[in-house]
Design an enzyme around this catalytic site. Structure first.
Site, PDB file in Angstrom:
ATOM      1  N   GLU A   8      -0.327 -11.024  10.870  1.00 18.09           N
ATOM      2  CA  GLU A   8       0.683 -10.213  11.571  1.00 18.09           C
ATOM      3  C   GLU A   8       0.296 -10.079  13.041  1.00 18.09           C
ATOM      4  OE1 GLU A   8       3.481  -9.058  11.474  1.00 18.09           O
ATOM      5  OE2 GLU A   8       4.032  -8.018   9.638  1.00 18.09           O
ATOM      6  N   ASP A   9       1.301  -9.944  13.899  1.00 14.70           N
ATOM      7  CA  ASP A   9       0.997  -9.643  15.298  1.00 14.70           C
ATOM      8  C   ASP A   9       0.621  -8.181  15.469  1.00 14.70           C
ATOM      9  OD1 ASP A   9       3.577  -8.902  14.611  1.00 14.70           O
ATOM     10  OD2 ASP A   9       4.460  -9.404  16.544  1.00 14.70           O
TER      11      ASP A   9
ATOM     12  N   ARG B  65       8.017 -13.089  24.302  1.00 16.10           N
ATOM     13  CA  ARG B  65       7.043 -13.568  23.309  1.00 16.10           C
ATOM     14  C   ARG B  65       6.117 -14.614  23.917  1.00 16.10           C
ATOM     15  NH1 ARG B  65       8.761 -11.832  18.186  1.00 16.10           N
ATOM     16  NH2 ARG B  65      10.999 -11.795  17.843  1.00 16.10           N
TER      17      ARG B  65
ATOM     18  N   PHE C  77       4.566   0.565  23.759  1.00 12.54           N
ATOM     19  CA  PHE C  77       5.411  -0.559  23.356  1.00 12.54           C
ATOM     20  C   PHE C  77       4.893  -1.798  24.066  1.00 12.54           C
ATOM     21  CE2 PHE C  77       8.784  -3.414  22.618  1.00 12.54           C
ATOM     22  CZ  PHE C  77       9.319  -3.007  21.409  1.00 12.54           C
TER      23      PHE C  77
ATOM     24  N   ASP D 178       2.226  -1.190  12.647  1.00 14.08           N
ATOM     25  CA  ASP D 178       2.665   0.047  13.293  1.00 14.08           C
ATOM     26  C   ASP D 178       2.715   1.136  12.211  1.00 14.08           C
ATOM     27  OD1 ASP D 178       4.046   1.974  14.717  1.00 14.08           O
ATOM     28  OD2 ASP D 178       5.544   0.647  15.524  1.00 14.08           O
TER      29      ASP D 178
HETATM   30  C1  PRP Z   1       7.007  -6.256  13.762  1.00 15.15           C
HETATM   31  C2  PRP Z   1       5.647  -6.784  13.310  1.00 15.15           C
HETATM   32  C3  PRP Z   1       5.570  -6.315  11.892  1.00 15.15           C
HETATM   33  C4  PRP Z   1       6.312  -5.007  11.928  1.00 15.15           C
HETATM   34  C5  PRP Z   1       5.316  -3.887  12.042  1.00 15.15           C
HETATM   35  O1  PRP Z   1       7.965  -7.176  13.407  1.00 15.15           O
HETATM   36  O2  PRP Z   1       5.574  -8.183  13.391  1.00 15.15           O
HETATM   37  O3  PRP Z   1       6.162  -7.211  11.001  1.00 15.15           O
HETATM   38  O4  PRP Z   1       7.156  -5.018  13.072  1.00 15.15           O
HETATM   39  O5  PRP Z   1       5.943  -2.639  11.987  1.00 15.15           O
HETATM   40  P1  PRP Z   1       5.655  -1.576  10.841  1.00 15.15           P
HETATM   41  O6  PRP Z   1       4.170  -1.492  10.625  1.00 15.15           O
HETATM   42  O7  PRP Z   1       6.210  -0.301  11.433  1.00 15.15           O
HETATM   43  O8  PRP Z   1       6.387  -1.974   9.611  1.00 15.15           O
HETATM   44  P2  PRP Z   1       9.457  -7.200  13.984  1.00 15.15           P
HETATM   45  O9  PRP Z   1      10.368  -6.591  12.969  1.00 15.15           O
HETATM   46  O10 PRP Z   1       9.445  -6.650  15.363  1.00 15.15           O
HETATM   47  O11 PRP Z   1       9.836  -8.744  13.974  1.00 15.15           O
HETATM   48  P3  PRP Z   1       9.262  -9.974  14.833  1.00 15.15           P
HETATM   49  O12 PRP Z   1       7.879 -10.273  14.295  1.00 15.15           O
HETATM   50  O13 PRP Z   1      10.219 -11.094  14.571  1.00 15.15           O
HETATM   51  O14 PRP Z   1       9.214  -9.564  16.288  1.00 15.15           O
END
Ligand code: PRP
Length: 180
Positions: A98-99, A164, A151, A102
């Site tokens: 994961e990136d 990105r 953010f 949160d």
């Molecule tokens: C982001 C990130 C995780 C998630 C984390 O994805 O990559 O998947 O949010 O948030 P959380 O811990 O509150 O669940 P996003 O939905 O922004 O999609 P992306 O990776 O395509 O940018």
């Protein structure tokens, strides 16, 4: 939103990614490892990370796309599978990449879903972790950086799909007229 100064620069990221690669290489030496990238944010991190994993780990790649944010900066709490894995993970060692973690809602859902498919093991590697924002407990075995509730964009992370491609991680701040 306005892009502010660099928050984590390329050099710091590279160093930390190498360290994570070393730790993963040591933990999975002589084993096969299916690395699962969560689209789209994890793509940049994953592509650097896998190149830091030694050749005596049998790495394969797969991807899953989920949605939890929409275009807002606040999580909806709803996790939707947009693209499932191509391969079975039954009996395999799995590393979810994961990136950012949160609230933990996305990851917690993903880990549960993976475990139902009976892999040998499931671990998580996340570049960034906003531990203070956690709503559900979820174990992250490999963490790049613990960060405050800013953010952030760049190195795979976006705001409304943008930024990105930036090689470093930046904080974005609202400009006058942006919604609070
Ligand atoms: C982001 C990130 C995780 C998630 C984390 O994805 O990559 O998947 O949010 O948030 P959380 O811990 O509150 O669940 P996003 O939905 O922004 O999609 P992306 O990776 O395509 O940018």
């Amino acid at each position: 939103m306005i892009l502010s100064d660099v928050f984590i620069d390329e050099k710091e990221i590279r160093k930390r990614v190498e360290e994570l690669g070393k730790a993963i290489s040591a933990d999975y030496a002589g084993k096969d490892l299916m690395v699962i990238g969560i689209l789209k944010g994890a793509v940049v991190f994953l592509s650097d990370l896998v190149r830091c994993i030694d050749r005596d780990v049998g790495v394969t790649l797969d991807f899953m796309a989920v949605s939890s944010y929409g275009d807002s900066t606040n999580t909806s709490g709803i996790v939707r599978i947009i693209k499932d894995l191509d391969c079975s993970i039954r009996g395999k060692h799995v590393l979810i990449v994961e990136d950012i973690v949160d609230t933990g809602l996305t990851l917690s859902y993903l880990v549960k879903m993976m475990l139902e498919r009976e892999p040998e093991s499931v671990r998580v590697c996340a570049l960034l972790d906003k531990v203070d924002r956690r709503k559900v407990e979820v174990a992250v075995q490999y963490t790049g950086f613990v960060i405050p509730d800013y953010f952030v964009v760049g190195y795979g992370l976006d705001y409304s799909g943008r930024w990105r491609n930036l090689p470093s991680v930046h904080v974005v701040v609202p400009e006058r007229g942006d919604e609070a």
